[in-house]
Design an enzyme around this catalytic site. Structure first.
Site, PDB file in Angstrom:
ATOM      1  N   LYS A   1      23.738  57.567  44.097  1.00  0.00           N
ATOM      2  CA  LYS A   1      22.988  56.577  43.310  1.00  0.00           C
ATOM      3  C   LYS A   1      22.806  57.018  41.853  1.00  0.00           C
ATOM      4  O   LYS A   1      22.581  56.190  40.979  1.00  0.00           O
ATOM      5  CB  LYS A   1      21.663  56.276  43.988  1.00  0.00           C
ATOM      6  CG  LYS A   1      21.902  55.530  45.300  1.00  0.00           C
ATOM      7  CD  LYS A   1      20.663  55.032  45.965  1.00  0.00           C
ATOM      8  CE  LYS A   1      20.975  54.148  47.153  1.00  0.00           C
ATOM      9  NZ  LYS A   1      21.547  54.863  48.308  1.00  0.00           N
TER      10      LYS A   1
HETATM   11  C1  LIG Z   1      22.351  54.305  49.353  1.00  0.00           C
HETATM   12  C2  LIG Z   1      23.211  55.250  50.120  1.00  0.00           C
HETATM   13  C3  LIG Z   1      24.305  54.791  50.901  1.00  0.00           C
HETATM   14  C4  LIG Z   1      24.629  53.322  51.086  1.00  0.00           C
HETATM   15  O1  LIG Z   1      25.146  52.735  49.915  1.00  0.00           O
HETATM   16  P1  LIG Z   1      25.198  51.151  49.748  1.00  0.00           P
HETATM   17  O2  LIG Z   1      25.663  50.894  48.367  1.00  0.00           O
HETATM   18  O3  LIG Z   1      23.778  50.690  49.968  1.00  0.00           O
HETATM   19  O4  LIG Z   1      26.121  50.600  50.783  1.00  0.00           O
HETATM   20  C5  LIG Z   1      25.112  55.734  51.536  1.00  0.00           C
HETATM   21  N1  LIG Z   1      24.844  57.065  51.425  1.00  0.00           N
HETATM   22  C6  LIG Z   1      23.802  57.530  50.695  1.00  0.00           C
HETATM   23  C7  LIG Z   1      23.568  58.997  50.641  1.00  0.00           C
HETATM   24  C8  LIG Z   1      22.952  56.656  50.016  1.00  0.00           C
HETATM   25  O5  LIG Z   1      21.919  57.151  49.289  1.00  0.00           O
END
Ligand SMILES: *Cc1c(COP(=O)(O)O)cnc(C)c1O
Length: 495
Positions: free
Chosen positions: A112
């Site tokens: 993120k």
């Molecule tokens: C948010 C997250 C995901 C999922 O990603 P999306 O874009 O919501 O599909 C997968 N792995 C981690 C570690 C995350 O923080």
């Protein structure tokens, strides 16, 4: 380049408007009117560029109401100095054809960061164009990863305040400490008595409360959203898929038959960015959508029925514990041929009945483009163990879900094209589960667990996580749900 709402394609806005507002007034998501196309020449030129320059190139195609200087400032501000070795998205190999795209070298050790490091720059630039200089107030409800990544991104960004609410007993110890020790003058972190849904519901209520919005505007402030449906979070994710493909080209690998991409999925944002990269010209054959035991997307891809009326499981990959994948709406819009009325009717079915079914033509398109698979916690742990035994490479629980589902895909289809697997978090963020998967005893002391994982695997604890050992807790307030308005007042110094 203009953007339209998935629920009303006559609602046409600029990129600044889409980013500053996050969501359209009828509740739809903003999508680009058309996608820019990259050709062989573009890919060849990109080969010789740094990540920052590749990002600038892509952003210019999408953010056409930003000046070159503005894009330069946003991209450099986000990606220089915040990631290990200034490499936001390096790749490792597991055998010849399997490339792991490591998206966790940023300040909070999860993918993120790639979007939330740049979103504050995009948002303040956008707000400057469309909101007359009001201060942006970011409200976030989080179950862990998003909250910390947003706090780091918005920390001390001029003309913004950020307030994060998390469920007092609903995040991991490490995540709580990460948030409670956040530095910065404009950050506010509040625990609430309740679960994630309570936090989310209250945030939505405050966000749409007209009296409260009026009060903010009297104080020269307005609400903004940092959640994953904001176009300003998707655009940076397209960049790393294009960049990874270009990196593979640079190694001289034979990619003439195309590549596959496998993504561990929750809200469908990360894999949607890969789909957009495909539409732009990256030769992606199959998009492999990996879910944990909350396999609502696996079932959707396999049957065309999206049904959230099912048991919700807490798993060892908590950032994918989700039953409503909001970004799927953008795929529905595209696959229906931009049929806004149809998309609105599907989403209305979802909110009324908890379920919708797409038509036969869309089902066929989805099964051609995507493969959906899932795995449970035991399989996740076994995959962590196997991957470490076989390759000496340590992965976290979310990445392990992707590796497991990729292996299933390969076994079922025999398709051995080069693949990019998105690795979304550092194993140290989920050290308890990872250590247990390696067959070791897990200590009650979270820092001993980190040290043990490091000793056994001969890998380094990432600095942001190691630094927590000496972090000072700044935020200890706990609010009831009813008291969240007061928390906002207090954080903003208004009443
Ligand atoms: C948010 C997250 C995901 C999922 O990603 P999306 O874009 O919501 O599909 C997968 N792995 C981690 C570690 C995350 O923080």
């Amino acid at each position: 380049m203009n953007y339209v709402s998935t629920r009303d394609s006559k609602n046409v806005v600029s990129s600044s408007f889409a980013i500053a507002h996050g969501i359209s007034k009828e509740g739809g998501l903003f999508v680009p009117e058309s996608l820019p196309k990259l050709n062989e020449n573009d890919f060849n030129n990109l080969k010789n560029l740094s990540y920052v320059d590749r990002a600038k190139f892509i952003f210019k195609l999408f953010l056409t109401d930003f000046t070159d200087e503005e894009i330069d400032k946003c991209v450099k501000g986000a990606y220089i100095g915040s990631f290990d070795d200034d490499k936001p998205a390096p790749m490792s190999k597991l055998g010849d054809n399997v490339n792991i795209l490591e998206l966790w070298h940023g300040p909070t050790c999860a993918f993120k960061d790639l979007a939330l490091q740049i979103l504050p720059f995009l948002l303040t630039t956008s707000a400057g164009k469309v909101s007359g200089g009001n201060k942006s107030v970011i409200l976030v409800a989080t179950s862990g990863d998003t909250g910390k990544a947003a706090l780091e991104g918005f920390c001390d960004v001029p003309n913004t305040e950020i307030i994060v609410f998390y469920p007092e007993n609903g995040v991991s110890e490490m995540q709580k400490l990460q948030m409670a020790s956040q530095k910065g003058e404009n950050v506010h972190v509040c625990a609430i008595k309740g679960n994630f849904d309570d936090a989310q519901t209250a945030v939505k209520k405050i966000f749409t409360d007209n009296d409260f919005k009026k009060k903010l505007s009297e104080n020269k402030m307005e609400f903004s959203s940092a959640n994953s449906i904001n176009w300003g979070r998707l655009c940076p994710q397209i960049v790393y898929y294009v960049s990874a493909y270009v990196d593979m080209l640079s190694t001289g690998a034979d990619l003439s038959n195309g590549i596959n991409i496998c993504v561990p999925t929750g809200n469908f944002g990360n894999i949607l960015a890969a789909y957009y990269a495909k539409l732009m010209g990256v030769p992606i054959k199959k998009l492999i959508c990996a879910s944990n035991k909350n396999r609502v997307l696996t079932d959707f891809i396999n049957t065309g029925v999206y049904n959230r009326n099912r048991e919700f499981y807490l798993t060892s990959s908590p950032s994918m514990d989700i039953l409503i994948s909001s970004n799927l709406e953008r795929l529905l819009y595209d696959l229906s041929g931009c049929d806004d009325g149809y998309v609105a009717s599907l989403l209305s079915d979802l909110s009324k009945k908890g379920e919708y079914e797409i038509n036969g033509e869309m089902k066929e398109k989805i099964s051609n483009l995507f493969y959906g698979g899932s795995c449970d916690d035991n399989e996740t742990a076994a995959t962590i163990n196997e991957t470490f035994e076989k390759y000496g490479y340590l992965i976290d629980t979310h990445t392990a879900v992707a590796v497991n589902v990729y292996n299933k895909y390969k076994d079922e289809t025999g398709d051995n094209l080069p693949v990019i697997i998105a690795s979304t978090a550092s194993p140290y963020k989920f050290a308890n589960s990872v250590l247990a998967a390696l067959g070791e005893d897990v200590s009650d002391d979270k820092f001993k667990t980190l040290d043990k994982l490091s000793d056994i695997t001969k890998t380094d604890i990432p600095k942001p996580i190691n630094d927590l050992k000496t972090a000072t807790v700044r935020f200890t307030d706990v609010y009831s749900k009813e008291d969240m308005y007061n928390a906002v007042n207090k954080s903003l110094g208004i009443n």
